[in-house]
Design an enzyme around this catalytic site. Sequence first.
Site, PDB file in Angstrom:
ATOM      1  N   HIS A  33       0.834  -1.205   0.000  1.00 29.79           N
ATOM      2  CA  HIS A  33       0.000   0.000   0.000  1.00 29.79           C
ATOM      3  C   HIS A  33       0.874   1.264   0.000  1.00 29.79           C
ATOM      4  O   HIS A  33       0.710   2.145  -0.856  1.00 29.79           O
ATOM      5  CB  HIS A  33      -0.910  -0.038   1.244  1.00 29.79           C
ATOM      6  CG  HIS A  33      -1.854   1.110   1.351  1.00 29.79           C
ATOM      7  ND1 HIS A  33      -3.162   1.044   0.920  1.00 29.79           N
ATOM      8  CD2 HIS A  33      -1.689   2.353   1.833  1.00 29.79           C
ATOM      9  CE1 HIS A  33      -3.754   2.205   1.131  1.00 29.79           C
ATOM     10  NE2 HIS A  33      -2.885   3.025   1.689  1.00 29.79           N
ATOM     11  N   GLU A  34       1.805   1.326   0.942  1.00 27.53           N
ATOM     12  CA  GLU A  34       2.648   2.523   1.034  1.00 27.53           C
ATOM     13  C   GLU A  34       3.578   2.633  -0.169  1.00 27.53           C
ATOM     14  O   GLU A  34       3.917   3.741  -0.607  1.00 27.53           O
ATOM     15  CB  GLU A  34       3.444   2.528   2.337  1.00 27.53           C
ATOM     16  CG  GLU A  34       2.590   2.452   3.619  1.00 27.53           C
ATOM     17  CD  GLU A  34       1.487   3.486   3.711  1.00 27.53           C
ATOM     18  OE1 GLU A  34       1.621   4.559   3.083  1.00 27.53           O
ATOM     19  OE2 GLU A  34       0.470   3.224   4.387  1.00 27.53           O
TER      20      GLU A  34
END
Lengths: 507, 507
Positions: A266-267
């Site tokens: 995600h990051e």
Amino acid sequence: MTSDASLAALNERVAAVNDVLNAVSVLTWDSRTMMPPGGAETRGQQIATLTRVARDLLLAPETERALDEAEKAVEGLAEDSAEQRLVMQTRQAVAHHGRVPASLIQERAALRTVAQAAWIEGRAKSDFSIFSPHLEKTIKLARSYADCIGWSEHPYDAMVSIYEPGETAASLKTLFATLRSGLLPILEAARSRPAPRSDFLFRDFPEEGQRAFGLSMAQKLGYDLRRGRLDTTVHPFEVSFTRNDVRITTRYNRAYLPASIFGTAHETGHGLYEQGVDPAYTRTTLATDLVGLYAVGGTSFGAHESQSRLWENHVVRSRTFWQLHFPELQRHFPEQLGDVDAEAFYRAVTRIEPGFIRVEADELTYDFHIMLRVEIECALMDGSLAVADLPATWNAVIKRDLGLNVPDDAKGVLQDVHWSTGYIGSFPTYTIGNVMAAQIMETLRQDDPSLDRAIEGGEYSGLAEALRTRMWQHGRRFQREELLMRETGRSLDPAPYLSYLKGKYAG
Amino acid sequence: MTSDASLAALNERVAAVNDVLNAVSVLTWDSRTMMPPGGAETRGQQIATLTRVARDLLLAPETERALDEAEKAVEGLAEDSAEQRLVMQTRQAVAHHGRVPASLIQERAALRTVAQAAWIEGRAKSDFSIFSPHLEKTIKLARSYADCIGWSEHPYDAMVSIYEPGETAASLKTLFATLRSGLLPILEAARSRPAPRSDFLFRDFPEEGQRAFGLSMAQKLGYDLRRGRLDTTVHPFEVSFTRNDVRITTRYNRAYLPASIFGTAHETGHGLYEQGVDPAYTRTTLATDLVGLYAVGGTSFGAHESQSRLWENHVVRSRTFWQLHFPELQRHFPEQLGDVDAEAFYRAVTRIEPGFIRVEADELTYDFHIMLRVEIECALMDGSLAVADLPATWNAVIKRDLGLNVPDDAKGVLQDVHWSTGYIGSFPTYTIGNVMAAQIMETLRQDDPSLDRAIEGGEYSGLAEALRTRMWQHGRRFQREELLMRETGRSLDPAPYLSYLKGKYAG
């Protein structure tokens, strides 16, 4: 970009604001990854001072004069040229901050400090009454803030405009109605299936292996470590101090492997967006949100979230990905995952399991958590819901949508940090990110039939390059809707998202 | 401190300057410990902007007005009260920066960028001619700078005053003459003794054990990790972002154990000073060098160095220390140090071995490296030495003082980073630190005859408490000479230093 002198003068002023805001980001990153506990109080003062300095630089008469000159200089250039947009966005930011008095900003900052402490205590004791007086004040100040910014239909519109310009209480209501009616049957179908095995996800996974796999995965997806880092935090995040220093963080739960894998993916998605902004936009309005006074290169919070969700869910949370990369994960954890195969792993990390906690939610129930929060935020802002009635409303909606009985406020209304920090209006951007990710993926697939073949082969650079060209490089030049129109030919459209979820979970 | 409203108003302005300078320190620390290589260019711009912002805040008419009011408010208070000193030092800083035009600061900053690159290249190729044109410009700008600040006897006086107020070319000449004549016979006596065994210092020492011992040692000496960190860098340093966040760094050389041990002890001494500043001085002029625009709580660079040298040399580089703690070091390196005892280790780390490199010098030859540099800096500043003649002069002095033939410029005139960054006038503070450390230790011993007994027992808190009370807590309130007069009853005096060295190395 043209090298007109008046534009250069404006850019120089904006560059200084950029530098200060990026310094705030460094101080924030440090406070969440490196700072010894003793530093907290003075760090808060440092960040407050720098934020005030940035605002003062932006509202200085010199900026106004430079803006006037630059506006004349860009006359005649294309309306959507980088130059026009630079000037326009600076003008908008100056207007925005000119409307909000410094005293209100100070009041909100002062409240944030006590509200956060009360929220932490309230959550620990699972007692909403400890936090509720502060939430009442938070809503009151948010209304004053909305009134300063200005709104016509609903005070919530002003708050949302900070994070997702163009969205309103009304537009969100329409979007959510479509989503709800589309999601419910998919969720029902998924829940009627037998639950896959998932016990092996909860075995003991030492941090070292998780970190090694996460780093390797981030680099496979295109994250450039010469311009980035991966560190450990309680609450994972991505932050950029310019496209050449974009940092991501994650959290390692020894007793639950997926948290760090999908968190890191995600990051990484957020990080790829920032690393891909046009170098020419460095230190300009097109790389920094001067309205939110936040150094971020993406065009809106929702657009940013679309990239994190795209890489997290469409790429990494896919059967294809684990068919290819599960052996590598197994090598890091030969004992823990020795009795598991790629298909079983994929089924485990895509199991549907309604729960109380938003950040642990699966793809089919996540948006219900968002819709609940947005419904409540709107009602608090327009006064149709009293803070005192919040827990009852919360628990009723969770019961209605997910069929669960919330056991206490810590697992209910007190679970998110957002309201204690004064953030009202940012929740919708999570769902907008989900919707937008699917819409973009659908377009990319249509435009390049070989894309899936490459991804199946573990070759992600084509996808990254397509996203860089169509989206990342533009930074904040285009508004979200404008970008979607340019690249997908239509406004934000929930159909591809529902179709993606149906195929994945009820296909 | 009194809570007068005009003083509070001034302190609020100064607090903002403090916050910005501490932010600069965070950005600098990050750039040296954490930053990916890609971030270098924009980080430089961020630091330049923040430094300019700090200077602008200091020179703003609002600061001037607040100063005028505060000066009236503190009239009648004791001349050496914290309040008087706060106001006086702010006034001095405003006057100082008012005398230096922004254009000169920009010229120096611009030169620094190219000069550093040239120095790196010149050192790598051991070719002074690559760096010399930039050094000529550096000296020229330093002279302009000195003229702005003002001086009467020697232009070097103005430069030294930034780091060590009160010292001048003349006072240093006197000090160095005494040191030289005192040091030479001690050095001669030490060199006439047989060299102790030191081969075991060069075995293979994995970083993990070095770090564990260093951290344990720093905490024994009193360094508080709730308000500090220990990280790794190429060039070790200490930096504080207020007394509650004071960070130190070190470097681990697998092939030479003493580097990290004594380096860590050195930075711990700096860190203890900062952690010990009176909490009431946080965010005031008494915790930040507003003349040097550098967030540092010690009263001068020399005074700061006295604390690092005191802990490094008087405490850790002592027979007593290793009699007590060598077993712990041995536990970390049972194979590498199995055939060594405490006495042999002590003798190895106090061996005298003249060399070319300042940062590797022993206690008896270190000051010769400093005296050489100061002699050259003075001559460059007053024009009596041409940059072109620098290497010849350098090599002649090394031959004269240490009896060594410098093999190349990399091991000679190009070894230090200082001149390439525009730092002229900071070298004397290293020797002043050595002198001051011995003077303070002598006084502490005289005043508390039980001090050595405690230190022999591994109990360092009494020493730390004495230093905290007499020195650290005062931050920048007293000038160095004033502090020495208060605490030791006399000015800076090389006698205790020479006596200490004689006892240790020629006793």
